[in-house]
Design an enzyme around this catalytic site. Structure first.
Site, PDB file in Angstrom:
ATOM      1  N   LYS A   1      50.951  -1.641 138.020  1.00  0.00           N
ATOM      2  CA  LYS A   1      50.319  -2.861 137.723  1.00  0.00           C
ATOM      3  C   LYS A   1      51.025  -4.347 138.414  1.00  0.00           C
ATOM      4  O   LYS A   1      51.513  -3.613 139.262  1.00  0.00           O
ATOM      5  CB  LYS A   1      50.694  -3.339 135.917  1.00  0.00           C
ATOM      6  CG  LYS A   1      51.942  -3.916 135.746  1.00  0.00           C
ATOM      7  CD  LYS A   1      53.134  -4.199 136.063  1.00  0.00           C
ATOM      8  CE  LYS A   1      52.988  -6.201 136.650  1.00  0.00           C
ATOM      9  NZ  LYS A   1      54.042  -6.367 137.162  1.00  0.00           N
TER      10      LYS A   1
ATOM     11  N   TYR B   1      51.745  -9.647 132.374  1.00  0.00           N
ATOM     12  CA  TYR B   1      52.935  -9.747 130.972  1.00  0.00           C
ATOM     13  C   TYR B   1      52.328 -10.380 130.146  1.00  0.00           C
ATOM     14  O   TYR B   1      51.714 -10.196 128.682  1.00  0.00           O
ATOM     15  CB  TYR B   1      54.092  -9.680 130.860  1.00  0.00           C
ATOM     16  CG  TYR B   1      55.016  -8.560 132.346  1.00  0.00           C
ATOM     17  CD1 TYR B   1      54.806  -7.400 131.785  1.00  0.00           C
ATOM     18  CD2 TYR B   1      54.436  -8.284 133.480  1.00  0.00           C
ATOM     19  CE1 TYR B   1      55.764  -6.592 131.852  1.00  0.00           C
ATOM     20  CE2 TYR B   1      55.556  -7.842 134.009  1.00  0.00           C
ATOM     21  CZ  TYR B   1      55.789  -6.273 133.411  1.00  0.00           C
ATOM     22  OH  TYR B   1      55.838  -5.863 134.430  1.00  0.00           O
TER      23      TYR B   1
END
Length: 376
Positions: free
Chosen positions: A138, A224
């Site tokens: 990511k 996140y």
């Protein structure tokens, strides 16, 4: 009320209960399937930076269904070092211009892309064209267009694409999803989430250059916090608004140093989030409901995540992550291997990464224009 740790038995029981609940944005529970063939899938790491060196490669040695079978690097010295350290054959050593030759290497089943953000699409597409499944770090890419290219390439090749959202394999985060899904503390009202770090890297590091990173703290660690709000809610935000500040405009000339944003969900829940590249390491989230609350603090670390509930109980699984800081990476790779072996979809597909990139793009637009951006 006396605090307590949750045992392995409690964890298995609660996740089994939650498995019967309504699916959320992407499956989130551990895959419960019959064991696949007694085979370890070969993994090639694309990019041999710090994350591959200190986290992913060591975690591979602890996996049940994976093994390191190849590497891709643009640095010959790294190639020689890894070749000797992991006893890799010459035919499994590639550079970025020879990745297509992996098509002739049956030892490699999937690749793990760990290169700068703006190179993820290029390397994913090359791997898919070589007939390999892809697990990609990511954020998925720097634009929704590139994310879609990755999805399309893997679908065309008949290969799976997963995004490295390691927290989705962490039992503490999974437990928080259960608490939200089962409304243990009633209906959610507010979520607060943040992830701040001090980026102590030289100005030449790729994270400081937008052409490679796509952005700063939001793309790197803010994702996140964004993910946490989405998987806790089980809904997609319908609008976002953001604001950025820089205390060091020289160092952070091209990327965001600190950014805050709000998300509004269809149910009326509001999330307040923040991220920074110039603060003390701190990552946590709190979910506030009408009858109580729960939180993870820390919530996004490699190891040591733990939480509290308003009823005095702790959210902690000391028995479930015996590999310590390697656990989440080993768990995500073994899960992906099982998805491949059992022909089952991953809980973290490319579409999940695409959603985050679209939302982050909207947050940047809000920062630029000063307006709330509708996502519907």
């Amino acid at each position: 009320m006396t605090a307590r740790f949750q045992t392995r038995r409690d964890f298995i029981k609660t996740t089994a209960i939650a498995a019967a609940s309504v699916p959320l944005v992407g499956a989130w529970l551990p895959n419960v399937r019959a064991a696949g063939p007694d085979k370890k899938l070969g993994v090639a790491l694309v990019g041999l930076g710090s994350l591959s060196t200190h986290q992913i490669a060591p975690a591979l040695q602890k996996t049940k269904y994976c093994r390191l079978a190849g590497i891709v690097t643009g640095t010959p010295a790294k190639a020689e070092k890894w070749k000797a350290q992991y006893n890799l054959p010459d035919r499994s050593i590639y550079n970025y211009d020879t990745m297509e030759k992996m098509a002739d290497n049956p030892d490699i089943d999937f690749i793990y892309v760990v290169t700068p953000n703006a190179l993820h699409a290029e390397h994913t597409i090359k791997a898919a064209n070589a007939g390999k499944h892809v697990l990609c770090e990511k954020p998925m890419e720097v634009s929704s267009e590139k994310c879609q290219q990755m999805i399309d390439a893997c679908k065309k090749a008949g290969r799976q694409l997963a995004i490295g959202y390691r927290c989705r394999f962490d039992p503490h985060n999974i437990e928080c999803i259960r608490l939200a899904r089962e409304k243990v503390f009633g209906d959610l009202r507010i979520i607060e989430a943040c992830f701040d770090i001090h980026l102590d890297q030289p100005p030449s590091a790729w994270r400081f250059h937008k052409a490679l990173s796509g952005g700063g703290c939001l793309m790197d660690v803010g994702v996140y916090a964004l993910q946490a709000t989405r998987f806790i809610m089980g809904e997609e935000p319908i609008s976002v608004s953001g604001m950025e500040t820089k205390t060091d405009p020289v160092k952070f000339k091209e990327v965001d140093e600190s950014i805050v944003w709000q998300e509004k969900f269809p149910s009326g829940v509001i999330a307040y989030c923040s991220a920074s590249y110039n603060a003390r390491l701190f990552g946590r989230y709190t979910a506030i409901a009408d009858k109580g609350w729960f939180e993870l603090n820390p919530g996004f670390y490699y190891d040591g995540n733990r939480g509290r509930r308003s009823d005095g109980k702790e959210i902690r699984f000391p028995e479930v992550d015996p590999l310590g800081e390697l656990y989440q990476f080993a768990a995500e790779m073994d899960d992906f291997a099982q998805c491949i072996l059992n022909h089952q979809p991953t809980r973290v597909p490319g579409e999940e990464g695409l959603r985050d990139v679209k939302i982050m793009t909207a947050i940047y637009e809000s920062v630029r224009t000063g307006k709330t951006i509708n996502l519907t």
